[in-house]
Design an enzyme around this catalytic site. Structure first.
Site, PDB file in Angstrom:
ATOM      1  N   GLY A  80     -37.857 -42.286  56.922  1.00 46.88           N
ATOM      2  CA  GLY A  80     -38.210 -43.235  54.834  1.00 46.88           C
ATOM      3  C   GLY A  80     -38.733 -44.149  55.242  1.00 46.88           C
ATOM      4  O   GLY A  80     -40.213 -44.056  54.614  1.00 46.88           O
ATOM      5  N   ARG A  81     -39.503 -44.598  56.492  1.00 48.10           N
ATOM      6  CA  ARG A  81     -40.440 -46.225  56.851  1.00 48.10           C
ATOM      7  C   ARG A  81     -41.702 -45.758  56.979  1.00 48.10           C
ATOM      8  O   ARG A  81     -42.688 -45.489  56.350  1.00 48.10           O
ATOM      9  CB  ARG A  81     -40.072 -47.020  58.057  1.00 48.10           C
ATOM     10  CG  ARG A  81     -38.908 -48.189  57.157  1.00 48.10           C
ATOM     11  CD  ARG A  81     -38.364 -49.124  58.593  1.00 48.10           C
ATOM     12  NE  ARG A  81     -36.887 -47.282  58.568  1.00 48.10           N
ATOM     13  CZ  ARG A  81     -36.167 -48.247  59.938  1.00 48.10           C
ATOM     14  NH1 ARG A  81     -36.715 -49.312  60.069  1.00 48.10           N
ATOM     15  NH2 ARG A  81     -34.989 -47.390  59.775  1.00 48.10           N
ATOM     16  N   ASP A  99     -33.809 -41.755  63.505  1.00 50.46           N
ATOM     17  CA  ASP A  99     -34.042 -43.261  62.570  1.00 50.46           C
ATOM     18  C   ASP A  99     -35.129 -43.489  62.415  1.00 50.46           C
ATOM     19  O   ASP A  99     -36.238 -43.073  62.764  1.00 50.46           O
ATOM     20  CB  ASP A  99     -33.327 -43.944  62.769  1.00 50.46           C
ATOM     21  CG  ASP A  99     -33.214 -44.678  61.481  1.00 50.46           C
ATOM     22  OD1 ASP A  99     -33.290 -44.413  60.630  1.00 50.46           O
ATOM     23  OD2 ASP A  99     -31.743 -46.143  61.857  1.00 50.46           O
ATOM     24  N   THR A 123     -21.391 -40.069  57.470  1.00 46.57           N
ATOM     25  CA  THR A 123     -20.714 -39.972  56.459  1.00 46.57           C
ATOM     26  C   THR A 123     -21.120 -41.398  55.286  1.00 46.57           C
ATOM     27  O   THR A 123     -20.907 -40.401  54.216  1.00 46.57           O
ATOM     28  CB  THR A 123     -19.479 -40.004  56.931  1.00 46.57           C
ATOM     29  OG1 THR A 123     -19.082 -39.553  58.234  1.00 46.57           O
ATOM     30  CG2 THR A 123     -18.597 -40.424  55.960  1.00 46.57           C
ATOM     31  N   GLU A 124     -21.953 -42.173  55.667  1.00 47.33           N
ATOM     32  CA  GLU A 124     -22.510 -43.123  54.965  1.00 47.33           C
ATOM     33  C   GLU A 124     -23.382 -42.344  54.489  1.00 47.33           C
ATOM     34  O   GLU A 124     -24.228 -42.983  53.179  1.00 47.33           O
ATOM     35  CB  GLU A 124     -22.882 -44.237  55.681  1.00 47.33           C
ATOM     36  CG  GLU A 124     -21.610 -44.882  56.290  1.00 47.33           C
ATOM     37  CD  GLU A 124     -20.914 -44.335  57.408  1.00 47.33           C
ATOM     38  OE1 GLU A 124     -21.050 -43.555  58.586  1.00 47.33           O
ATOM     39  OE2 GLU A 124     -19.515 -44.842  57.434  1.00 47.33           O
ATOM     40  N   ASN A 125     -24.498 -40.820  54.873  1.00 46.02           N
ATOM     41  CA  ASN A 125     -25.435 -40.829  53.939  1.00 46.02           C
ATOM     42  C   ASN A 125     -24.975 -40.102  52.341  1.00 46.02           C
ATOM     43  O   ASN A 125     -26.344 -39.980  52.246  1.00 46.02           O
ATOM     44  CB  ASN A 125     -25.775 -40.719  54.884  1.00 46.02           C
ATOM     45  CG  ASN A 125     -26.354 -40.802  56.272  1.00 46.02           C
ATOM     46  OD1 ASN A 125     -27.109 -39.949  56.994  1.00 46.02           O
ATOM     47  ND2 ASN A 125     -27.512 -41.893  56.111  1.00 46.02           N
ATOM     48  N   GLU A 184     -26.101 -45.445  78.452  1.00 45.31           N
ATOM     49  CA  GLU A 184     -27.027 -46.482  78.579  1.00 45.31           C
ATOM     50  C   GLU A 184     -27.338 -46.189  77.060  1.00 45.31           C
ATOM     51  O   GLU A 184     -28.021 -45.221  76.764  1.00 45.31           O
ATOM     52  CB  GLU A 184     -27.894 -46.210  79.590  1.00 45.31           C
ATOM     53  CG  GLU A 184     -27.400 -46.230  80.836  1.00 45.31           C
ATOM     54  CD  GLU A 184     -26.946 -47.540  81.570  1.00 45.31           C
ATOM     55  OE1 GLU A 184     -27.836 -48.418  80.938  1.00 45.31           O
ATOM     56  OE2 GLU A 184     -26.126 -47.516  81.925  1.00 45.31           O
TER      57      GLU A 184
HETATM   58  C1  IPE Z   1     -27.694 -43.214  60.695  1.00 45.24           C
HETATM   59  O1  IPE Z   1     -28.917 -43.578  60.535  1.00 45.24           O
HETATM   60  C2  IPE Z   1     -27.784 -41.944  60.795  1.00 45.24           C
HETATM   61  C3  IPE Z   1     -28.725 -40.549  61.657  1.00 45.24           C
HETATM   62  C4  IPE Z   1     -29.724 -41.472  61.382  1.00 45.24           C
HETATM   63  C5  IPE Z   1     -27.887 -39.708  60.741  1.00 45.24           C
HETATM   64  P1  IPE Z   1     -28.745 -44.634  58.835  1.00 45.24           P
HETATM   65  O2  IPE Z   1     -30.420 -45.341  58.712  1.00 45.24           O
HETATM   66  O3  IPE Z   1     -28.335 -43.839  57.932  1.00 45.24           O
HETATM   67  O4  IPE Z   1     -28.004 -45.700  59.546  1.00 45.24           O
HETATM   68  P2  IPE Z   1     -27.998 -47.471  59.170  1.00 45.24           P
HETATM   69  O5  IPE Z   1     -27.797 -47.631  57.355  1.00 45.24           O
HETATM   70  O6  IPE Z   1     -29.692 -48.087  59.395  1.00 45.24           O
HETATM   71  O7  IPE Z   1     -27.108 -47.786  59.743  1.00 45.24           O
HETATM   72  C1  IPE Z   2     -33.139 -40.991  59.030  1.00 45.52           C
HETATM   73  O1  IPE Z   2     -34.388 -41.950  58.904  1.00 45.52           O
HETATM   74  C2  IPE Z   2     -32.623 -39.162  58.894  1.00 45.52           C
HETATM   75  C3  IPE Z   2     -31.363 -39.410  58.349  1.00 45.52           C
HETATM   76  C4  IPE Z   2     -30.729 -41.083  58.103  1.00 45.52           C
HETATM   77  C5  IPE Z   2     -31.312 -38.635  57.052  1.00 45.52           C
HETATM   78  P1  IPE Z   2     -34.057 -42.936  56.978  1.00 45.52           P
HETATM   79  O2  IPE Z   2     -33.424 -42.039  56.661  1.00 45.52           O
HETATM   80  O3  IPE Z   2     -32.380 -43.311  57.246  1.00 45.52           O
HETATM   81  O4  IPE Z   2     -35.344 -43.005  57.627  1.00 45.52           O
HETATM   82  P2  IPE Z   2     -34.900 -44.547  57.258  1.00 45.52           P
HETATM   83  O5  IPE Z   2     -34.455 -45.488  58.159  1.00 45.52           O
HETATM   84  O6  IPE Z   2     -35.126 -45.072  55.329  1.00 45.52           O
HETATM   85  O7  IPE Z   2     -36.799 -45.406  57.709  1.00 45.52           O
HETATM   86 MG    MG Z   3     -32.303 -44.947  58.638  1.00 46.45          MG
END
Ligand code: IPE
Ligand code: IPE
Ligand code: MG
Length: 254
Positions: free
Chosen positions: A31-32, A28, A74-76, A211
Site C-alpha cells: 500500500g505504501r 508488507d 484473518t485481520e485483512n 531469527e
Molecule cells: C500482515 O500485514 C499480513 C500480511 C502481510 C498478509 P498487515 O499490513 O496486515 O499487518 P499490520 O496491520 O501492519 O499489523
Molecule cells: C501487504 O501490504 C499485503 C497484504 C497485507 C495483503 P499492505 O497492503 O499491508 O501494505 P501497507 O502496509 O499498507 O503499506
Molecule cells: Mg501492511
C-alpha cells in the site's frame, strides 16, 4: 566440481552449509509503495507479485526447502471490500498464470489458514494447483491465506478436545501435529519487509526460536538481492537455543 549452490553462495558471501531449511516472510508495504507513486493500493499488490516470483527463485537457487508467505491474514478481511476482492482476484489470476511454470520447476504449492473462507473460485484454483504440484519435491511454497496464528491454535485445541485427549497426553509434539503446518519444520528465519517490527499474528508457535530479519524495503521492491541479504544476516547470528556455545560456536552438548 562445485555445485551451482556453492558457486552462488561464494558470490554472495554465504555459507552453503548454513542455508535455512524454512524461511517465512511477512510481505508488507504494498500500500505504501503504491501511495509513494500516487497509485491505488491494488497497484501495489499487483507489483507485489513480482517480489513473490523473485523470492521463490532466490529460495530455490539457494536450496531452501520450504518458503512460507503470509499473503492474507484473518485481520485483512477488515479491509475495504474492493481491496479484498482485488487481492482474491489477483491470487486466482497469478495461480492460473504461474502454476504450470512453478510446477515444472519442482514447486509444490500448499496452503495454511482458513481457506474455506475464501471465495469459491479461489478455493477451486488453489485445490487444483495443490493437486497438480503435490508430487514436487524441490521446494514447498506455502501460502498463508486467511491465516492467523490465534485462529490456528483455537482450531488445534478444538481438534484435541474432539479427539478426546486427556491433559497429560497433550505434549509439544501433539500440539505441533494439530497445527496447519503439521509435518513442516519450524522456520529458522522470518523476514518482514516495510519497516514494521511485529509479527501480526503469524506463526506464533512455529517462530518460537526463529531469527528475525526486518528490512525497511517495501515488498514490491524486495528482489533476489534482498533475499540473499536476509540469509547473510541470518548466518551472522549466533543461535543458542537457551544453551551455551562451545569454542566452535556450536551449541555445547550437555
Ligand atoms: C500482515 O500485514 C499480513 C500480511 C502481510 C498478509 P498487515 O499490513 O496486515 O499487518 P499490520 O496491520 O501492519 O499489523
Ligand atoms: C501487504 O501490504 C499485503 C497484504 C497485507 C495483503 P499492505 O497492503 O499491508 O501494505 P501497507 O502496509 O499498507 O503499506
Ligand atoms: Mg501492511
Amino acid at each position: 566440481m562445485r555445485t551451482e549452490i556453492q558457486q552462488l553462495c561464494e558470490a554472495q558471501g554465504l555459507d552453503p552449509g548454513r542455508i535455512p531449511d524454512h524461511v517465512a516472510i511477512i510481505m508488507d508495504g504494498n500500500g505504501r509503495w503504491a501511495r509513494e507513486r500516487g497509485e491505488s493500493r491494488v497497484f501495489g499488490h499487483m507489483h507485489g507479485v513480482d517480489a513473490v516470483r523473485f523470492s521463490v527463485e532466490a529460495a530455490m537457487e539457494l536450496g531452501v526447502r520450504y518458503l512460507t508467505l503470509y499473503a492474507f491474514s484473518t485481520e485483512n478481511w477488515s479491509r475495504p471490500k474492493e481491496e479484498v476482492e482485488a487481492l482474491m482476484n489477483l491470487l486466482v489470476d497469478t495461480l492460473v498464470q504461474e502454476i504450470k511454470e512453478l510446477g515444472a520447476k519442482g514447486v509444490r504449492l500448499r496452503t495454511i489458514g482458513d481457506v474455506a473462507a475464501l471465495p469459491k473460485n479461489c478455493q477451486d484454483q488453489l485445490q487444483e494447483a495443490e493437486k497438480t504440484t503435490e508430487n514436487n519435491e524441490t521446494i514447498d511454497l506455502i501460502l498463508a491465506l486467511s491465516y492467523s496464528s490465534k485462529w490456528e491454535m483455537v482450531q488445534a485445541i478444538k481438534m484435541l478436545i474432539e479427539s478426546g485427549y486427556k491433559g497429560d497426553e497433550v505434549t509439544e509434539e501433539v500440539v505441533t501435529k494439530h497445527l496447519s503446518t503439521e509435518g513442516i519444520p519450524d522456520p529458522e528465519l522470518m523476514i518482514r519487509t516495510s519497516g514494521e517490527h511485529r509479527i501480526s499474528n503469524f506463526l506464533l508457535w512455529q517462530l518460537a526460536y526463529a531469527e528475525f530479519h526486518f528490512t525497511s524495503t517495501l515488498w514490491p521492491d524486495f528482489g533476489k538481492e534482498s533475499f540473499f541479504t536476509a540469509i547473510r544476516d541470518f548466518q551472522n547470528r549466533e543461535r543458542r537455543f537457551g544453551g551455551l556455545l562451545d569454542t566452535n560456536h556450536n551449541v555445547a552438548a550437555q
